[in-house]
Each structure stands twice: as C-alpha cells, then as structure tokens.
Write a protein that holds these residues in place. Structure first.
Motif: not given
Length: 544
Positions: A513-528
C-alpha cells in the motif's frame, strides 16, 4: 479404491430409512464413523461442535413441505458463516426435478451432487474422487491453516507439475490466494494464462473480479457479458455483473440482471437480498417487497436469521404506505427473534420508520434513541443499517446520537469506518459542524494511540505498540505518518521477537500500500530493505 476407514461422515436427511440405507452403503467401504442430522438446524449444531471429513446432505430436508431449510440453504449458511472449510467434502443428494433448485445447489459449489436413485458403486466412486482430490491439496491446505499464504501459493505452484490432472485446479487456487492478498496483477495473469488454453467459466469470472477490484468496470462488464453469452446459467456471473452495473451508476440495469438471475435460480437468499436493495433504490417497491418477503420467509428456519431482513421489509412497506403489513412484520420480528442481540436495534429502527409514516415524530425520536442505546450491545450490524440510523437521527436533530453511532462504527474492528468516511457521513448531510467535531475527536484519539505506542516501544513492548498503531491505522488508513509508524513497529517486532507469518503477511501488504502512494520516498526504501533483511534472517522465502 482408497481406504476410507478414518473418514468422519455426517448424514443430513430427515428420512430415517434413507439414513439407514446410506449408512449401510458407507459401511461396505469400511466407513463407520458416521453421525446423523435430521434437519439443517441439527446439522449446523453438529458441525459447530465437530469437524467432519464428509457431509452427505439430502436436498429436500423438509419432506416436501415448506417447513424448514433445504440443502441449498444449509450449504449457503455453512459457506457464509465459515462453518466448513476447504477440508470438508460436501456432496448433495437429490431427486429434485425442479431445475431451478438444482442450479441453486450447483452454484454454491458442493464438491459433487448425486441424483437419486444411485447405487453403492456410484456413491463410493464419487467419494473416492473427492477424497483423492482433497489428498492432493492437503499440503496447501495445511499451510493455509497456518496462515502461510505465500508458502501455500508456492506449494500450489509446485503441485501443478506433480498432479497434471489437477494443474488447472491448483492454478485456480493460486489465483484466488493472490486475489485475497490484493495482488490483482498476479491473479489476472493466471486467469489470462488459463483462458489462453480454453474458455473456462470460473476463469472468466475470476478475471472479471480482478478487473472489478481494479475499478476497470467497463472491462469487467465486457468479460461478464461474454461469459454469460457462452454460459447463461453461470449464476455467480450475474451477481458480479449486477455489482458492476451499480459501480457504473446503472442501477436499473443491475436490477434487471438480478431479476434474470432469480428467474433462473430462485432460492439464493443473498441474491434476493441484493435484488430487494437495488429495487428499493430504483423505486420499484413492488419488486423490493416481493424480494424481501421471500428473504424473510426463506430465512425463517435458518440458525442464522438476520433481523435486518425485517427492517428492510418494514422500510419497503412504509415506502408503499402499508402500515398494517409493516406492523405485522414488526410483531413477527419481536416474537420470532427474541434473544437475538440485534433484535432491539432492528425493532426500534422499524418502529421509528412506522411512527414517522403516521406523523408521530416525538415517538419516532424516542425509538431512535432506543436504537442508538442498543447499538453498542449488538453484534455484526451492517454499515448500511447503522448509516441509515445516523441519517434518521440527523433528520430528527439527534446530533449527539448520530455522532455516537459513527464513533461506535469507527471502533468496530470487524468493518468500521475510517476517519475520512466518518467525516464524510456528516459532510454529505450538510452538517459541517458535526463533521468538524467528530474529526477533532478522532484526531485526539489517534494522537493518544500514537503516544501509547511510543511509550510501549520505549519499554520494549512491541506487541502493545503494534496493537495501538494498528487501531490508529484503521482510523486513518491514508495517513502517511501513521502508516510509516505502523510498518516500522511491525518490522521491529518481527526482527526482535521472531517471525510470525500473519504479522509478516500484514507488514508486506502494508508495504504494498505504501509503495503505491509514497514509493518514491527514501524512507520507504529503508522499510523495504528492512523487511527483506528480516525475511533473510529467518530464512523466509521471498518468492511467490
């Protein structure tokens, strides 16, 4: 022939001589663990206490009368209330000559149905076939019982090569599991692959479900129209086609589709409910009245009677202006559903509708207050009924009661409202003042939950933190800070307390869900990356 000695069987038939005959047939195959049920009610009580490998159910459970449920209605209850799972084999036995009833039974997907009279050889052959198929699927079912859905998908994929005769069935299961995880692209690809080989009804239906879930409604409609042109008796396609027309704002077309379906297969209670609701919304009170009357009559002998059916019928009769019939339905509700936790709410709402019709405004407001007071004690009320109660309260200027019902809905774990939906209820009614007050209450509660989660994390109580944040996320599912905090807490729990499959699945879905709405955020990459690292740490496969 397989060894059936360990099979546990429930015979559902009101006729003692038929049960004796079936028992003798089963005994010839070494099956001795056999229980009896003489009606749908006794069958449900038996199944609630004990798991059976096989249910052999007579279609006509009422001996030809209208008293009691038939086998189709029993199966509908068992499916809808999850009393039997993938393990249980359900075989319908029928000599019924009315084609509509046979279709109703078949569309609920029993493992098989056998037309009477039949020989012992035919019965054992059908059981043997069903048990053999179940044995092939057991490893997948066991993984699903452990909530290891991705492992189950992988196991089903491997089983396609090991069981070539069942390869399409395993592919179907993989598609359904992907669909359940919200992975529509993966499910859609499987359905397309199956359909490239040959046109199969359920694959067309599965494809349409994916298209519907992705809000590609025109595509879903085209797929369903094609399916029904090829197979006009594929009943589940009518239900989805009606929902598709509704999504496209075509309520009259939805009603026509449901009427066509009921004409073919007239005994499915859930479809009759849907027809009644759509007919009411389109102003066809005659069709709505007929449908809701059938629902109340057919559900009369069910162990799972729903008093909301009476509310729908009362609402329709009030719209028609028939106070006498509406009063009769309310009396039946009070008499026949006494003891149901939802009865008082439904009685009070129905009484308020009738009093409004007769101009008794003060008495109607009093009954609405009674309904609001009873809501907190009720279980499983539909959002539709509760939102209708909110609307009635607002019309009677019972603002606090309306807000209390909405807040109660937000706190309902089984299907409550998000903050956006809750505020939207009052905005739609033009009550911006209440919308603002409710929004402030929700924000305050979410802030308290975030503080509670932070304190729990500081004390090393990861489970408490995840529980608090999960509640906050249900209230604000689109709030990025809450979403990041919830996923982060889940990953910390998984890393420090060990891998738990259900929590891992949930974290993965939230990351999607987060990837769809904020996937470009570096913080998302850290969580992934953190999620992938935790999977590697515990040897969890990352392939589907």
């Amino acid at each position: 022939m397989q060894d059936f000695a360990e099979l546990s069987v429930l015979l559902v038939d009101p006729n003692q001589s038929m049960r004796t005959s079936l028992r003798n047939m089963l005994n010839q195959a070494g099956i001795v663990r056999i229980d009896d049920a003489v009606s749908s009610g006794t069958a449900i009580r038996q199944i609630a206490k004990k798991t059976y490998d096989l249910v052999l159910c007579e279609y006509d459970l009422s001996g030809g009368s209208d008293n009691g449920q038939d086998g189709q209605q029993l199966l509908e209850d068992l499916r809808n209330h999850a009393l039997i799972g993938r393990w249980t084999i359900f075989i319908m036995l029928t000599s019924e000559g009315v084609y509509g009833k046979v279709v109703s039974a078949a569309e609920l997907l029993p493992n098989d149905y056998i037309l009477k009279p039949f020989t012992v050889e035919v019965l054992l052959q059908r059981i043997n076939r069903a048990v053999g198929k179940r044995s092939a699927f057991l490893p997948v079912y066991q993984l699903l019982d452990q909530q290891l859905v991705r492992d189950a998908i992988a196991e089903a994929g491997a089983a396609e090569a090991n069981h070539p005769r069942l390869s399409t069935d395993f592919a179907r299961l993989r598609a359904e599991l992907h669909f359940g995880l919200g992975e529509m692209a993966e499910a859609e690809l499987i359905y397309h692959t199956i359909l490239a080989g040959r046109p199969i009804g359920w694959a067309h239906l599965g494809l349409a479900r994916c298209q519907f879930a992705l809000q590609r409604f025109e595509e879903a409609q085209a797929t369903l129209d094609k399916l029904l042109a090829q197979n006009p008796k594929y009943m589940a396609a009518y239900d989805l086609l009606a929902r598709t027309h509704e999504a496209l704002g075509q309520a009259n077309q939805a009603k026509k589709v449901l009427e066509d379906a009921v004409a073919i297969s007239p005994h499915m209670v859930s479809r009759l409910r849907h027809l009644g609701a759509v007919a009411y919304e389109t102003g066809d009170i005659g069709v709505a009245e007929k449908a809701f009357k059938q629902v109340v009559a057919k559900a009369k002998y069910s162990e799972f009677r729903d008093p909301e059916d009476h509310v729908n019928l009362v609402k329709t009769l009030v719209k028609k202006g028939d106070a006498n019939q509406a009063s009769s339905v309310i009396r039946d509700l009070e008499r026949s559903l006494r003891g149901n936790s939802n009865t008082e709410v439904c009685r009070a709402i129905s009484a308020a509708l009738l009093m409004d019709m007769s101009g008794q405004v003060n008495q109607a407001a009093k009954e609405l207050g009674n309904a609001v007071a009873a809501v907190t004690q009720a279980k499983g009320l539909s959002n539709q009924l509760r939102l209708g109660l909110v609307d009635s309260c607002l019309k009677h200027r019972l603002d606090k009661d309306a807000a209390d019902v909405v807040i109660d809905m937000m706190n309902d774990d089984s299907g409550g409202l998000s903050m956006e939906e809750a505020v939207g209820v009052f905005e739609k009614a033009g009550r911006h003042d209440i919308a603002r007050e409710v929004g402030e209450q929700i924000n305050q509660h979410v802030d308290e939950l975030l503080e509670s989660a932070a304190s729990a994390l500081a004390e090393g109580d990861h489970r408490a933190a995840v529980a608090a944040l999960s509640i906050a996320l249900r209230k604000k599912p689109s709030n990025l800070p809450v979403l990041y905090a919830t996923i982060g807490a889940m990953l910390r729990q998984l890393d420090e307390l060990g891998w738990e499959a259900p929590l891992g699945e949930q974290a993965g879905m939230l990351l999607d869900r987060l990837r769809r709405i904020d996937g470009a955020n570096p913080e998302f990459d850290k969580l992934e990356q953190q999620f992938a690292g935790t999977q590697r740490k515990f040897g969890i496969s990352t392939t589907a």
